[in-house]
Design an enzyme around this catalytic site. Structure first.
Site, short mmCIF file in Angstrom:
data_model
loop_
_atom_site.label_atom_id
_atom_site.label_comp_id
_atom_site.label_asym_id
_atom_site.label_seq_id
_atom_site.Cartn_x
_atom_site.Cartn_y
_atom_site.Cartn_z
N SER A 33 43.79 4.08 51.62
CA SER A 33 42.76 5.11 51.47
C SER A 33 42.95 5.80 50.12
CB SER A 33 42.83 6.09 52.66
OG SER A 33 41.65 6.86 52.72
N ARG A 72 36.50 17.53 60.22
CA ARG A 72 37.47 16.51 60.64
C ARG A 72 36.84 15.55 61.64
NH1 ARG A 72 41.74 13.70 58.83
NH2 ARG A 72 43.23 13.18 60.48
N ASP A 88 35.82 -1.80 58.71
CA ASP A 88 35.80 -0.57 57.91
C ASP A 88 34.43 -0.41 57.27
OD1 ASP A 88 36.20 1.53 56.16
OD2 ASP A 88 38.09 0.77 55.35
N HIS A 135 38.55 1.92 59.39
CA HIS A 135 39.38 2.31 58.24
C HIS A 135 40.79 2.70 58.66
CE1 HIS A 135 40.23 3.74 54.23
NE2 HIS A 135 40.50 4.95 54.67
N ASP A 136 40.94 3.25 59.85
CA ASP A 136 42.25 3.72 60.33
C ASP A 136 43.19 2.59 60.75
OD1 ASP A 136 42.45 6.40 59.95
OD2 ASP A 136 42.01 6.98 62.01
#
Length: 350
Positions: free
Chosen positions: A129, A197, A298, A331-332
């Protein structure tokens, strides 16, 4: 602390900035075993706390062999100079006046820190990232100082990512407790930060993962019914809503709203070829063995964008291979499935 004025690409400057860093293991006599691990948005210099799987037996890092260095980025609230720091020019906390820092600014100062530790060349720089953004800039700016570089889940943000980051910042700024960013020691805009968030979490995950985990299930194993109004006149929540609300709420105690705004702006401005005559000129500077990693689901940094960047880098004459994690975690995935990431990258070192 750097006892100097640091000029920034934005035209502003930082006076006597501080970088917080952590070191695991020891430098060998030749000082050629240093590994730099760059963290993601809300991470810290404490690499072993947020990416411990890299240190497990069979992992990528071995503290009997490697000296691992983590550096907290500018703008963060974990030790390095950021919005909560004192501005020497005013004697007051920076708050919303903290200057725009780009990735290139960060890397230039990280390089000074690494040099101050007596390290002329990194054995490896690795990050995901915003950490992967730093790694790519390291390879371009300081080609002679990086032997291997691994950048995970990174390309310049597209319009969708830029739009999502904008909305996250707007969510914070629309909170009544924002007070123009001058909330100081008082209550910070917790509602806005939690919402920001939650929006970020959506961008870090994938459609298949959310369908698999939540689908259209009511929250709390059916205890909350989305189809029936509560005594407060509100409907119950679906499971996905409960999850996102929880992610936002638990983020508040450990992060700062001004830092969140500063770091997302840093992500927005990442463009490794900006200021160079062309992409080929920029990427032809790379001498490290560079590995770019994409993640199949992602959509914040689509794998096709990273694959395309790898092809351009190779066309510029640099050594660059592309690898892809097949994961539903979006993405995580680099945090959610670190064991798979280790397996994917282990051949890079063979």
């Amino acid at each position: 602390m750097l006892h100097e004025v640091l000029p920034l690409e934005s035209g502003e400057e930082l006076v006597n900035p501080t970088l917080h860093y952590a070191v695991y293991g020891r430098l060998n006599a030749a000082r050629d075993n240093a590994v730099l691990v760059c963290h993601a948005l809300s991470g810290s210099a404490q690499v072993a706390e947020w990416w411990p799987q890299l240190f497990l037996p069979g992992g990528l890092l071995d503290l009997e062999r490697d000296c691992v260095i983590g550096i907290n980025i500018f703008g963060s609230c974990y030790g390095s100079t950021g919005p909560q720091s004192i501005d020497p020019a005013t004697g007051e906390v920076y708050g919303p006046t903290f200057p725009l820092i780009n990735i290139r600014d960060m890397v230039r100062v990280e390089a000074k820190l690494i040099e101050s530790l007596g390290i002329a060349r990194l054995k490896l720089a690795i990050g995901a990232s915003i950490g992967g953004m730093q790694v790519l800039e390291w390879a371009i700016l300081f080609p002679e100082r990086v032997a291997r570089a691994i950048s995970i889940g990174v390309a310049p943000l597209g319009a969708m990512g830029l739009g999502l980051n904008h909305l996250q910042r707007q969510a914070i700024m629309l909170d009544p407790a924002w007070k123009g960013g001058y909330y100081g020691d008082g209550p910070q805009p917790e509602g806005g930060l939690a919402l920001a968030r939650a929006l970020g979490i959506i961008s870090y995950k994938s459609v298949p993962l959310f369908e698999q985990r939540f689908n259209r299930k009511p929250n709390r194993h059916g205890e909350e019914n989305p189809w029936i109004s509560t005594s407060a006149g509100q409907n119950g929540r679906f499971d996905v809503a409960g999850y996102l609300d929880h992610q936002g709420e638990k983020f508040n105690p450990r992060f700062d709203a001004n830092s969140y705004i500063a770091i997302t702006r840093t992500m927005d401005t990442f463009d490794p070829v900006r200021g160079h005559e062309s992409p080929f000129v920029a990427y032809s500077r790379i001498t490290a063995h560079l590995t770019l990693v994409g993640i199949s689901t992602d959509w914040l940094f689509p794998p096709e964008d990273i694959r395309s960047m790898a092809a351009i880098i190779r066309a510029a004459g640099a050594r660059c291979d592309y690898r892809e994690m097949a994961s539903v975690h979006g993405h995580d995935a680099f945090l959610a499935e670190p064991e798979q990431l280790v397996r994917l990258l282990t051949p890079v070192f063979e």
